[in-house]
Design a protein around this motif. Sequence first.
Motif, PDB file in Angstrom:
ATOM      1  N   LEU A 120     -25.843 -14.002   5.969  1.00 14.96           N
ATOM      2  CA  LEU A 120     -25.617 -15.356   6.480  1.00 14.96           C
ATOM      3  C   LEU A 120     -24.260 -15.473   7.166  1.00 14.96           C
ATOM      4  CD1 LEU A 120     -27.013 -17.497   3.519  1.00 14.96           C
ATOM      5  CD2 LEU A 120     -28.095 -17.059   5.724  1.00 14.96           C
ATOM      6  N   LEU A 121     -23.256 -14.813   6.583  1.00 10.90           N
ATOM      7  CA  LEU A 121     -21.910 -14.894   7.148  1.00 10.90           C
ATOM      8  C   LEU A 121     -21.860 -14.289   8.546  1.00 10.90           C
ATOM      9  CD1 LEU A 121     -18.979 -15.701   6.668  1.00 10.90           C
ATOM     10  CD2 LEU A 121     -18.585 -13.451   5.662  1.00 10.90           C
ATOM     11  N   ILE A 122     -22.529 -13.154   8.724  1.00 16.61           N
ATOM     12  CA  ILE A 122     -22.557 -12.519  10.047  1.00 16.61           C
ATOM     13  C   ILE A 122     -23.230 -13.447  11.053  1.00 16.61           C
ATOM     14  CG2 ILE A 122     -23.510 -10.597  11.378  1.00 16.61           C
ATOM     15  CD1 ILE A 122     -23.204  -8.857   8.914  1.00 16.61           C
ATOM     16  N   GLY A 123     -24.347 -14.053  10.626  1.00 14.15           N
ATOM     17  CA  GLY A 123     -25.052 -14.969  11.520  1.00 14.15           C
ATOM     18  C   GLY A 123     -24.211 -16.173  11.889  1.00 14.15           C
ATOM     19  N   ASN A 154     -16.693 -10.424   1.900  1.00 15.56           N
ATOM     20  CA  ASN A 154     -16.658 -11.307   3.070  1.00 15.56           C
ATOM     21  C   ASN A 154     -15.508 -10.953   4.005  1.00 15.56           C
ATOM     22  OD1 ASN A 154     -18.804 -12.642   1.931  1.00 15.56           O
ATOM     23  ND2 ASN A 154     -17.571 -14.292   1.060  1.00 15.56           N
ATOM     24  N   SER A 155     -14.383 -10.529   3.422  1.00 19.81           N
ATOM     25  CA  SER A 155     -13.235 -10.180   4.264  1.00 19.81           C
ATOM     26  C   SER A 155     -13.548  -8.967   5.129  1.00 19.81           C
ATOM     27  CB  SER A 155     -12.000  -9.907   3.398  1.00 19.81           C
ATOM     28  OG  SER A 155     -12.155  -8.713   2.639  1.00 19.81           O
ATOM     29  N   TYR A 156     -14.333  -8.030   4.599  1.00 18.28           N
ATOM     30  CA  TYR A 156     -14.687  -6.847   5.384  1.00 18.28           C
ATOM     31  C   TYR A 156     -15.573  -7.234   6.568  1.00 18.28           C
ATOM     32  CZ  TYR A 156     -13.460  -4.944   0.786  1.00 18.28           C
ATOM     33  OH  TYR A 156     -12.843  -4.672  -0.402  1.00 18.28           O
ATOM     34  N   LEU A 214     -13.897  -9.330  13.840  1.00 21.89           N
ATOM     35  CA  LEU A 214     -12.663  -9.545  14.604  1.00 21.89           C
ATOM     36  C   LEU A 214     -12.270  -8.296  15.385  1.00 21.89           C
ATOM     37  CD1 LEU A 214     -10.530 -11.600  12.045  1.00 21.89           C
ATOM     38  CD2 LEU A 214     -11.622 -12.437  14.130  1.00 21.89           C
ATOM     39  N   LEU A 215     -12.519  -7.129  14.798  1.00 21.88           N
ATOM     40  CA  LEU A 215     -12.247  -5.886  15.526  1.00 21.88           C
ATOM     41  C   LEU A 215     -13.105  -5.791  16.783  1.00 21.88           C
ATOM     42  CD1 LEU A 215     -11.876  -3.107  12.783  1.00 21.88           C
ATOM     43  CD2 LEU A 215     -10.137  -3.890  14.397  1.00 21.88           C
ATOM     44  N   LYS A 216     -14.362  -6.224  16.665  1.00 22.78           N
ATOM     45  CA  LYS A 216     -15.256  -6.184  17.820  1.00 22.78           C
ATOM     46  C   LYS A 216     -14.763  -7.109  18.933  1.00 22.78           C
ATOM     47  CE  LYS A 216     -19.392  -5.161  15.070  1.00 22.78           C
ATOM     48  NZ  LYS A 216     -20.725  -5.669  14.633  1.00 22.78           N
ATOM     49  N   TYR A 217     -14.087  -8.196  18.532  1.00 24.77           N
ATOM     50  CA  TYR A 217     -13.572  -9.139  19.520  1.00 24.77           C
ATOM     51  C   TYR A 217     -12.218  -8.706  20.078  1.00 24.77           C
ATOM     52  CZ  TYR A 217     -17.170 -12.693  18.816  1.00 24.77           C
ATOM     53  OH  TYR A 217     -18.356 -13.383  18.790  1.00 24.77           O
ATOM     54  N   GLY A 218     -11.709  -7.568  19.618  1.00 31.87           N
ATOM     55  CA  GLY A 218     -10.486  -7.028  20.202  1.00 31.87           C
ATOM     56  C   GLY A 218      -9.212  -7.274  19.427  1.00 31.87           C
ATOM     57  N   LEU A 219      -9.308  -7.823  18.215  1.00 29.42           N
ATOM     58  CA  LEU A 219      -8.105  -8.028  17.420  1.00 29.42           C
ATOM     59  C   LEU A 219      -7.568  -6.673  16.958  1.00 29.42           C
ATOM     60  CD1 LEU A 219      -6.408 -10.391  16.314  1.00 29.42           C
ATOM     61  CD2 LEU A 219      -7.673 -10.188  14.174  1.00 29.42           C
ATOM     62  N   SER A 220      -6.252  -6.543  16.890  1.00 33.23           N
ATOM     63  CA  SER A 220      -5.645  -5.259  16.545  1.00 33.23           C
ATOM     64  C   SER A 220      -5.980  -4.853  15.117  1.00 33.23           C
ATOM     65  CB  SER A 220      -4.123  -5.327  16.711  1.00 33.23           C
ATOM     66  OG  SER A 220      -3.553  -6.147  15.711  1.00 33.23           O
ATOM     67  N   LEU A 221      -5.983  -3.551  14.870  1.00 36.23           N
ATOM     68  CA  LEU A 221      -6.293  -3.026  13.542  1.00 36.23           C
ATOM     69  C   LEU A 221      -5.235  -3.443  12.524  1.00 36.23           C
ATOM     70  CD1 LEU A 221      -8.216  -1.325  11.866  1.00 36.23           C
ATOM     71  CD2 LEU A 221      -6.921   0.718  12.525  1.00 36.23           C
ATOM     72  N   VAL A 222      -3.987  -3.568  12.965  1.00 38.47           N
ATOM     73  CA  VAL A 222      -2.914  -4.001  12.058  1.00 38.47           C
ATOM     74  C   VAL A 222      -3.179  -5.425  11.572  1.00 38.47           C
ATOM     75  CG1 VAL A 222      -0.454  -4.521  11.865  1.00 38.47           C
ATOM     76  CG2 VAL A 222      -1.199  -2.489  13.104  1.00 38.47           C
ATOM     77  N   VAL A 251      -6.054  -7.031  11.471  1.00 36.92           N
ATOM     78  CA  VAL A 251      -7.251  -7.047  10.630  1.00 36.92           C
ATOM     79  C   VAL A 251      -6.926  -6.519   9.229  1.00 36.92           C
ATOM     80  CG1 VAL A 251      -9.497  -5.952  10.291  1.00 36.92           C
ATOM     81  CG2 VAL A 251      -8.902  -6.910  12.515  1.00 36.92           C
ATOM     82  N   THR A 252      -6.114  -5.475   9.167  1.00 33.36           N
ATOM     83  CA  THR A 252      -5.723  -4.918   7.868  1.00 33.36           C
ATOM     84  C   THR A 252      -4.916  -5.925   7.062  1.00 33.36           C
ATOM     85  OG1 THR A 252      -5.643  -2.707   8.860  1.00 33.36           O
ATOM     86  CG2 THR A 252      -4.569  -2.988   6.729  1.00 33.36           C
ATOM     87  N   ALA A 253      -4.033  -6.649   7.723  1.00 35.13           N
ATOM     88  CA  ALA A 253      -3.236  -7.674   7.045  1.00 35.13           C
ATOM     89  C   ALA A 253      -4.135  -8.771   6.474  1.00 35.13           C
ATOM     90  CB  ALA A 253      -2.219  -8.276   8.013  1.00 35.13           C
ATOM     91  N   LEU A 254      -5.178  -9.130   7.212  1.00 34.22           N
ATOM     92  CA  LEU A 254      -6.117 -10.146   6.731  1.00 34.22           C
ATOM     93  C   LEU A 254      -6.802  -9.686   5.447  1.00 34.22           C
ATOM     94  CD1 LEU A 254      -8.536 -12.347   8.708  1.00 34.22           C
ATOM     95  CD2 LEU A 254      -9.469 -10.946   6.880  1.00 34.22           C
ATOM     96  N   ILE A 255      -7.258  -8.435   5.436  1.00 30.36           N
ATOM     97  CA  ILE A 255      -7.949  -7.913   4.247  1.00 30.36           C
ATOM     98  C   ILE A 255      -7.003  -7.867   3.050  1.00 30.36           C
ATOM     99  CG2 ILE A 255      -9.061  -5.881   3.261  1.00 30.36           C
ATOM    100  CD1 ILE A 255     -10.141  -5.234   6.028  1.00 30.36           C
TER     101      ILE A 255
END
Length: 265
Positions: free
Chosen positions: A151-154, A193-195, A201-209, A211-215
């Motif tokens: 559901l979250l992906i959708g 959910n964070s994963y 977000l990675l697919k939309y071009g956000l940096s890996l750094v 995204v890692t901080a978010l997790i």
Amino acid sequence: MKILISADGADLEARVANRFGTSRYLVIVDTETGDFDAVPNPGISGQRGSGMQAVVLAVSKDVKAVLTGYCAPAICNQLEANDIEVLTGLDGRVREIVERYKQGNIGKRTGTGLQTLRREPKIGSAAFIGAIRNSVNQFAGILPAFVGVVLLIGLFHTFVSKDFLASIFSGNVALDTLRSASFGSILAGNPINSYIIAGELLKYGLSLVAVTALIITWVTVGLIQLPAEIAALGTKFAILRNVVSFILSIPIAILTVAIFNLVKG
């Protein structure tokens, strides 16, 4: 006097659960009137700090003793710090344990009851049926998480557009990392959910750094759970832990990505 027993079911015929922090139910019994209340254990998810939620529940219900199979040392310390006696190494039906406690037939146990987790399994049809039942219960417990992921992906694809993300994330790695860490600190829920959100977000071009901080902050910082943490561990410690975790999340994210790039070659 109220006592709390970790249980696998919601009545007095249920068996005492092996673990206090992640048992399915917490049965609170008034030893004077015989009244009881079976409360779903807020710590059953097993998420970070979930055991402390069970401690908060015990304190709020004015429980004087906790009876269980095993209690983690940190949880035991918190219970005893709130003048709640902890009796471990117990097995049997909740009703039997209550009667034994009322009759004074349960001695003070030392340690956390680790031996309860190590006892040899019984061989036989009853044990087999019990294992099947536990497997079904575990599957039922994780099923909502799988459904939630789908559901979250959708929902993410439906309501989050590139324009919306562009309005939040500027493409500046430093600012995006700070904003991602802030979002992770505010959001709550299963770490899975964070994963999912991080992957999108990675697919939309956000940096890996970023995204890692978010997790990292999603798992280690919890503003929504802060009141429960304050109740269990104290205001000063809870606030300090969350602030330090937030500050360290950014250098840890940078270091993680740097090591990843080195290993990747």
